[in-house]
Enzyme design. Structure first.
Site: not given
Ligand SMILES: *Cc1c(COP(=O)(O)O)cnc(C)c1O
Length: 821
Positions: A492, A716
């Protein structure tokens, strides 16, 4: 060189009685690398994460007939034409065969070990000596328990020198590599921190490495390195020591002075009493040291070979890996001017195929004559044509006299040119479009000119992504799990910033079970690019049903409203048994059904046939910290109970999963049927695991260095003043690239040539300034924002946030460059 299969059976101690005879010239250990089935002997290797026996049937269908196995499986019955050589341990059998092969040759063999620089020293030696010897050497950095036997297997009657590297990460490994390489000359480059985790001390590691030299006539090392010198002494090796030294004028190779200039270094030395001066086209310490190692080797091996100073001047940097770069007109370029023998061509073609985006992308190979192959051109190019045909290349552009003459053996689209210049001037050079181009040629052809012209010039800030590290981390977590536990890899948010497509492709290749994306469009993109494994969408939107169904994306379902809508939509479309994933909220209070909803979920699911619950899952809120362990246990219990009820109520098997990366590390007992790997894949461990590898490196280059007098302000709003005369470097990365503005005015650091320097002044939109007064830095030098030497977690700690945010904040305009080692 060929062996009969009966001969091989004898060598590795397998029963030869029932074998029918075949001739073997290729040892295959990775089923995806298959090129010439009839001549291949497949070794079914068993590793922590994989079992070669699973690929035998598939290979048999592709006409492979010879297998070394450690298990006899029932399906062997259905392969009447196959030879099965049964041994206790396939890896040991492979090594035995390589030992036998090595013993047939009585030529000097150089064995290189050490923590860094092995491959560079090997390649420099090749460049310096290939006119005087017919050299066989390890392809790339094939230096492991597997890589070494495969390297040695390439030795043939024509070779007059072997150069092999040996790398180890655990005690006892060198003992096995030593007889395979059986070096007559040993080189130890240096001893650093790499692979330290499995050794008690640096001394233990060094002594283990020195076992490679048990039967060497001579050992080459840096005599000023007291640590190595002591280890060599205590290893009691009987050998001649060929040391080099900057202090001891009695050393065989005495380095009198090293003078760095802008783009070259002048080395003055005394070789066996003769004064000499060499100029080399590098200025970094590592390259200088590597060249000196080479001089010492040459001095011992063939003293006259150091006479020609010109060779040193022409040394070329060694490209350590295959890069994929964005080219002009939507082309992708893979640059491989590293070497051009047929083995490395095979590896590069595999890499090219694995990067192919969709079926329509045309694959083009730009190849130069293969020099010093020891094979007659006619049969050599016949072999190349076979290989190119099998790897599904659409077009070849051949450059050089031999290819022009023997090019008719290729039966694909083809063009030939006498020289690189001819090709660059040709009409077809301007016509590249939507192609995946592998550029592979011997050094003499200077193909870097081709790649420079085809490369798209962009912003000099890039995010480098190491695909081998992704695979390493994936296998690292896999090895912690039961073999039957499935894995979802979370790609994702554009693969946590690293780029979802390249990662998805790599993970699909390594047989990941599921991928998960955040929204349907991300999934659709992956499908368009040829990702075919199951995909979960974590946050499906009601408006995206079309995209879901058209791309076979499996939604997370978290509410009755969404469940009913999904059911209705499947019925409307006449779809049955569409897989969905039920999310239970066990304490996060983000999306999800409540545990008490389970009976109602079952009831609604049982009344319809449009969807089927493929899995049920929940998410932990604090699996990374012991502070929350009581709460985590409660979540685990709540989920176990709810998932059990769901499965019982539905009366069919549902995949159950709850662990994220930190969960896998700390609550392995709750792996259930599947786990969801996220941040760990990208090399960041929430609970401080040591075995992960760094994946992403954000880097840029110094555009300019200014001398700023004491008292002036930088940037800046005049937020920083320099207190002394300072050297200030300007680098092209700013907050629009994702470099958080809170790092301004000493709030953050970067790393240049291994040294830390503070950011000074306010960070601008597209650039920022670095104080390099205290370090050795030049315009054009690489600057690391984060990576192996400056971990992402250090940046996130400074900002009081988490690594996830740093990784996902890198702007899309920063080019991602993917590589394999
Ligand atoms: C992002 C996510 C993960 C992975 O989590 P990590 O801490 O990056 O391993 C697992 N399950 C769900 C539902 C997520 O949204």
């Amino acid at each position: 060189m060929e062996y009969s299969i009966k001969e091989i059976a004898g060598i590795i101690g397998a029963d030869a009685k029932k074998l029918h005879d075949d001739r073997i010239s290729i040892l295959l250990t990775d089923s995806r690398r298959l090129s010439f089935p009839e001549q291949s002997l497949f070794f079914a290797l068993q590793t922590k994460s994989n079992d070669g026996h699973n690929y035998i049937q598939g290979l048999y269908k592709l006409r492979v007939r010879n297998f070394v196995v450690s298990e006899v499986l029932p399906e062997f019955e259905s392969m009447p034409e196959a030879n099965f050589l049964v041994v206790k341990d396939s890896m040991k059998a492979l090594q035995k065969l390589a030992i036998h092969h090595r013993k047939r040759f009585n030529i000097p063999v150089i064995g290189i070990t050490g923590s860094n620089g092995k491959t560079i020293v090997k390649e420099f030696l090749y460049q310096l000596l290939h006119n005087e010897f017919n050299i066989v050497r390890s392809p790339r950095s094939y230096n492991s328990q597997l890589g070494v036997p495969l390297s040695v297997w390439q030795m043939n009657d024509k070779n007059t020198l072997g150069i092999f590297e040996a790398g180890i990460s655990q005690p006892d490994e060198m003992e096995r590599l030593q007889p395979i390489i059986a070096p007559t000359i040993g080189v130890i480059t240096n001893i650093g921190e790499a692979h330290q985790e499995n050794f008690i001390s640096s001394t233990q590691k060094c002594l283990e490495k020195l076992m490679l030299f048990n039967d060497c006539e001579a050992i080459i090392y840096d005599g000023d390195d007291a640590f190595i010198a002591n280890c060599i002494e205590s290893a009691c090796l009987s050998h001649k020591a060929i040391t080099w030294s900057r202090k001891d004028s009695e050393a065989p190779l005495y380095i009198e002075s090293i003078k760095k200039k802008e783009s070259e270094t002048i080395i003055r030395c005394t070789l066996l009493g003769f004064d000499r001066t060499y100029t080399i086209p590098f200025t970094d310490d590592a390259s200088i040291e590597n060249v000196i190692h080479c001089m010492a080797v040459m001095l011992y091996l063939k003293p006259t070979s150091v006479n020609d100073a010109e060779k040193f001047k022409q040394l070329e940097p060694v490209a350590m890996r295959l890069d994929v770069k964005q080219g002009i007109n939507n082309c992708l370029l893979i640059n491989d001017t590293y070497n051009s023998d047929i083995n490395s061509l095979d590896i590069a073609l595999d890499f090219q195929q694995s990067r192919r985006v969709g079926k329509d992308m045309k694959c083009t190979l730009i190849l130069s004559d293969i020099l010093q192959s020891g094979t007659l051109p006619k049969s050599l190019y016949k072999k190349v044509a076979d290989l190119v045909g099998r790897k599904k290349i659409d077009r070849i552009i051949g450059i050089g006299r031999d290819l022009k003459e023997y090019g008719n053996v290729f039966d694909i689209e083809k063009e030939f040119y006498l020289s690189t210049e001819d090709f660059i001037q040709s009409a077809s050079f301007k016509k590249f479009k939507n192609e995946l181009i592998l550029i592979k040629g011997s050094r003499q052809f200077h193909f870097e000119r081709i790649s420079e012209l085809l490369e798209k010039k962009v912003h000099e800030t890039i995010l480098e992504v190491n695909l081998d590290a992704i695979v390493h981390n994936f296998n690292y977590y896999r090895s912690k799990l039961k073999p039957e536990t499935k894995m979802v890899c979370m790609v994702k948010a554009f693969g946590y910033g690293a780029g979802s497509y390249e990662l998805a492709k790599t993970l699909q290749e390594h047989r990941c079970d599921y991928l998960a994306v955040a929204v349907a469009d991300e999934g659709a993109e992956l499908r368009k690019e040829g990702i075919s494994i199951p995909l979960i969408v974590m946050n499906p939107e009601f408006s995206s049903f079309n995209v879901l169904f058209e791309n076979q994306l499996e939604p997370e379902v978290y509410s009755f409203r969404l469940l009913d809508a999904m059911i209705k939509e499947t019925e409307r479309r006449g779809i049955t048994s569409y897989p969905i994933h039920i999310k239970i909220d066990t304490g996060m209070h983000r999306l999800g059904f409540q545990p008490k909803d389970v009976p109602e979920i079952c009831e609604r699911l049982k009344k319809q046939s449009g969807v089927v619950a493929r899995s049920v899952f929940s998410h932990l809120v604090g699996s990374d910290s012991y502070v929350f362990d009581d709460f985590t246990k409660k979540q685990l219990e709540t989920f176990t109970k709810a998932a059990g009820e769901l499965e019982a109520g539905l009366e069919y098997k549902v995949i159950k999963h709850i662990l994220n990366s930190a969960g896998i590390e700390r609550f392995t007992d709750y792996q259930m049927d599947m786990v969801r790997l996220g941040i760990g894949l990208y090399g960041v461990s929430a609970s401080g695991q040591k075995g992960l590898r760094n994946v992403s490196t954000l880097k840029t280059t110094i555009l300019q260095i200014q001398n700023v007098p004491a008292g002036d302000s930088i940037g800046y709003s005049r937020m920083s003043y320099v207190k002394r005369d300072s050297r200030i470097a300007i680098i092209p990365i700013g907050y629009a690239d994702g470099l958080d503005r809170h790092f301004s005015n000493g709030g953050g650091e970067v790393s240049i040539n291994g040294q830390r320097c503070p950011i000074i002044g306010n960070i601008c939109m597209d650039a920022c300034m670095i104080d390099v007064t205290d370090i050795d830095a030049n315009e054009g030098d690489t600057v690391i924002i984060f990576g192996e030497e400056l971990p992402v977690s250090e940046l996130s700690d400074k900002l009081k946030t988490i690594p996830y945010e740093i990784l996902t904040s890198i702007s899309p305009r920063v080019k991602r460059v993917y590589y394999r080692e």
